[in-house]
Design a protein around this motif. Structure first.
Motif, PDB file in Angstrom:
ATOM      1  N   TRP A  50       0.811  -1.214   0.000  1.00 50.86           N
ATOM      2  CA  TRP A  50       0.000   0.000   0.000  1.00 50.86           C
ATOM      3  C   TRP A  50       0.847   1.267   0.000  1.00 50.86           C
ATOM      4  CZ3 TRP A  50      -5.345   0.456  -0.152  1.00 50.86           C
ATOM      5  CH2 TRP A  50      -6.032  -0.755  -0.174  1.00 50.86           C
ATOM      6  N   PHE A  51       2.058   1.184   0.568  1.00 51.04           N
ATOM      7  CA  PHE A  51       2.902   2.375   0.627  1.00 51.04           C
ATOM      8  C   PHE A  51       3.605   2.535  -0.712  1.00 51.04           C
ATOM      9  CE2 PHE A  51       6.116   5.345   1.945  1.00 51.04           C
ATOM     10  CZ  PHE A  51       5.549   6.022   3.006  1.00 51.04           C
ATOM     11  N   THR A  55       0.969   7.168  -2.022  1.00 48.79           N
ATOM     12  CA  THR A  55       1.258   7.606  -0.657  1.00 48.79           C
ATOM     13  C   THR A  55       2.326   8.688  -0.646  1.00 48.79           C
ATOM     14  OG1 THR A  55       0.838   5.321   0.027  1.00 48.79           O
ATOM     15  CG2 THR A  55       1.755   6.795   1.675  1.00 48.79           C
ATOM     16  N   ILE A  59      -0.822  11.317  -2.195  1.00 51.90           N
ATOM     17  CA  ILE A  59      -1.434  11.774  -0.944  1.00 51.90           C
ATOM     18  C   ILE A  59      -0.799  13.069  -0.470  1.00 51.90           C
ATOM     19  CG2 ILE A  59      -1.713  11.237   1.519  1.00 51.90           C
ATOM     20  CD1 ILE A  59      -2.035   8.345   0.799  1.00 51.90           C
ATOM     21  N   ASP A  74      -7.511   7.731   1.345  1.00 55.35           N
ATOM     22  CA  ASP A  74      -6.193   7.144   1.582  1.00 55.35           C
ATOM     23  C   ASP A  74      -5.345   8.222   2.250  1.00 55.35           C
ATOM     24  OD1 ASP A  74      -4.000   5.500   1.488  1.00 55.35           O
ATOM     25  OD2 ASP A  74      -3.754   5.543  -0.681  1.00 55.35           O
ATOM     26  N   PRO A  75      -4.895   8.006   3.496  1.00 52.52           N
ATOM     27  CA  PRO A  75      -4.686   6.730   4.181  1.00 52.52           C
ATOM     28  C   PRO A  75      -5.812   6.272   5.127  1.00 52.52           C
ATOM     29  CG  PRO A  75      -3.570   8.431   5.406  1.00 52.52           C
ATOM     30  CD  PRO A  75      -4.214   9.108   4.211  1.00 52.52           C
ATOM     31  N   TYR A 270       1.095   1.321   8.227  1.00 50.39           N
ATOM     32  CA  TYR A 270       0.863   2.118   7.017  1.00 50.39           C
ATOM     33  C   TYR A 270       0.187   3.451   7.367  1.00 50.39           C
ATOM     34  CZ  TYR A 270      -1.256   3.819   2.757  1.00 50.39           C
ATOM     35  OH  TYR A 270      -1.651   4.638   1.723  1.00 50.39           O
ATOM     36  N   ALA A 274       2.024   7.073   6.600  1.00 50.41           N
ATOM     37  CA  ALA A 274       1.489   7.872   5.500  1.00 50.41           C
ATOM     38  C   ALA A 274       1.557   9.364   5.800  1.00 50.41           C
ATOM     39  CB  ALA A 274       0.042   7.466   5.222  1.00 50.41           C
TER      40      ALA A 274
END
Length: 504
Positions: A50-51, A55, A59, A74-75, A270, A274
């Motif tokens: 996910w990272f 991210t 993000i 997200d996150p 995570y 983030a």
């Protein structure tokens, strides 16, 4: 020095993938690493999957422009997805000894449901993997100071990721994730330490963000603001649960407890990490407001790389781009592998019921190459931002796949007719709203989710006129029988293939 470091790093990654290939002897090894990974590796691969590009680049850019409210998907939504998957789905799915999430839909419902949900899941990866490839192109463009164009960088990045993923499968992904998580975490913390020294400390940056209203998470008490907010949140939180990459991390664990703990811990780490790229990108607007203000209007995704290149020493640049490459490559390899395995197992295999294990392994590798080509073409022709490409990826699985998965696990009366109704009304209502009225404050995917839930209830309770009636037995009776049959090597299902499952 920076360019040479990047070249060496990429060569090491390819070497790890080729080494991992020596441990791949079956389709099960390739798809779920032989169900053998310990807790630290499961946790690392959940986090690293996910990272990724969204991210570090997506993000952070979105937060700088819109604040916390802009990154609710997200996150906030994505980390909750991993935690919820660990708490409510990991244990049940791990015990079923399946190769893909599509296998669940076939055993709980039937073959058509398996094919429809798998096609939706595979389609959802177009945006997600394309975002990673697009980010690799951006990194090569920045690191080489424009000598490598973004398009050429995408081609180069896709070729590198394809190479080690095709050779090593899930073993390569897991090995690289475990190595890369230390690079990501150490590198990001080191850069944050340097940048904090230029801005007067973490407290000064946080206070400035708070004064600017960037830390306000919840919207005003108005339906027109809360409904889109909830829609953005649940898209990633629930739409990401019926995904092959999440399922692969669960089923790659050595046992059920490891699957649950790895998912919950990986999701929690995570969420915490983030915020580091968000801190870095917002700090840039304090260090040089004029330049970074202009970048925010032109291309917000360049804010963080530009900050590192222009305001940190070469060693810090090496650390940052090493961490960035680690994040993007680990995420892109995992999300390239997942849909390819799902398509091979749940779509193609049904047309070749007598295919051997080695031939099936070769089929999965060919599908990966084909899917990588489609992804590259999509990335080269998409104008969407990295964050939007990822955020939009899970709408189709939210409206078509989540309710059949959840109801199948937790409602014993869920049946094939209910699954058909759920998928049909969810997809149709979502597509109609996206086409005819996309600007309403009711997000089309949220309407699709609600319609999907209603379709499941209505279809399951009405007299049967579509599909074979499902007996009103405990929801997992058939699935537990399937797992027991595998242990005894009994092919109780025509689509059964012992090589794809655990022999325990």
């Amino acid at each position: 020095m920076l360019i040479w470091f990047v070249v060496i790093y990429l060569l090491v990654s390819i070497s790890i993938g080729i080494y991992a290939a020596t441990r791949v002897h079956s389709a099960k090894d390739f798809a779920v690493a032989g169900r053998s990974l310990p807790l630290p590796v499961v946790m690392a691969t959940v986090f690293a999957t996910w990272f990724g590009a969204e991210t570090v680049l997506g993000i952070s850019a979105t937060f700088t422009k819109e604040g916390l409210r802009g990154v609710v998907a997200d996150p906030f939504g994505s980390s909750l997805c991993l935690i919820l998957a660990g708490l409510f789905f990991a244990g049940k799915l791990y015990r079923m000894n399946l190769l893909t999430i599509g296998d669940y839909y076939r055993l709980r419902y039937n073959r058509p449901v398996e094919m429809i949900t798998t096609l939706c899941i595979v389609a959802s990866y177009l945006g997600w993997v394309s975002a990673q490839i697009k980010a690799l192109g951006l990194v090569f463009f920045v690191v080489t100071d424009g000598a490598v164009s973004q398009d050429m960088g995408m081609v180069l990045g896709a070729a590198i990721v394809l190479t080690y993923t095709t050779f090593g499968g899930m073993f390569a992904v897991a090995f690289l994730d475990f190595v890369q998580i230390s690079v990501i975490m150490g590198g990001m913390l080191y850069i944050a330490y340097l940048i904090a020294g230029m801005t007067g400390g973490v407290g000064a940056v946080v206070q400035h963000a708070a004064d600017a209203g960037k830390l306000d998470l919840f919207p005003a008490a108005k339906m027109a603001e809360w409904i889109p907010f909830i829609g953005a949140w649940v898209t990633m939180m629930l739409g990401s649960i019926p995904q092959q990459d999440v399922f692969q991390r669960i089923t790659s664990a050595k046992d059920e407890k490891t699957a649950v703990r790895g998912s919950v811990l990986g999701g929690s780490i995570y969420f915490a990490f983030a915020f580091v790229p968000m801190f870095l990108a917002y700090s840039a607007t304090l260090i040089d407001p004029a330049m970074f203000g202009a970048l925010l209007e032109k291309d917000p995704q360049l804010v963080l790389p530009t900050l590192i290149l222009q305001h940190t020493p070469v060693f810090a640049q090496v650390i940052f781009f090493g961490a960035l490459l680690s994040a993007i490559m680990s995420c892109s390899s995992a999300t390239l592998l997942a849909p390819s395995v799902a398509f091979s197992e749940n779509i193609l295999r049904g047309f070749f019921p007598k295919i051997g294990d080695h031939a099936f392994l070769r089929m999965m590798r060919i599908v990966i190459v084909c899917f990588a080509g489609i992804i590259l073409a999509f990335a080269l022709n998409s104008e969407a931002s990295i964050f939007k490409m990822v955020e939009n990826a899970y709408k189709i699985t939210l409206v078509a796949a989540f309710i059949p998965l959840f109801a199948g696990l937790y409602w014993k009366r869920a049946n094939i007719q209910g699954a058909y109704f759920s998928m049909a009304v969810g997809l149709v209502s979502w597509l109609l709203l996206e086409t005819l009225q996309p600007d309403t404050y009711w997000p089309p995917q949220l309407v699709g989710l609600l319609m999907s839930a209603g379709g499941m209830v209505l279809g399951s309770l009405l007299p049967h006129f579509v599909g074979r009636p499902t007996p009103l037995a405990p929801a997992h009776a058939e699935l537990h029988h399937h797992a027991a049959a595998q242990t005894e090597h009994v092919p109780e299902h025509p689509h059964h293939h012992p090589s794809a499952h655990s022999e325990r």
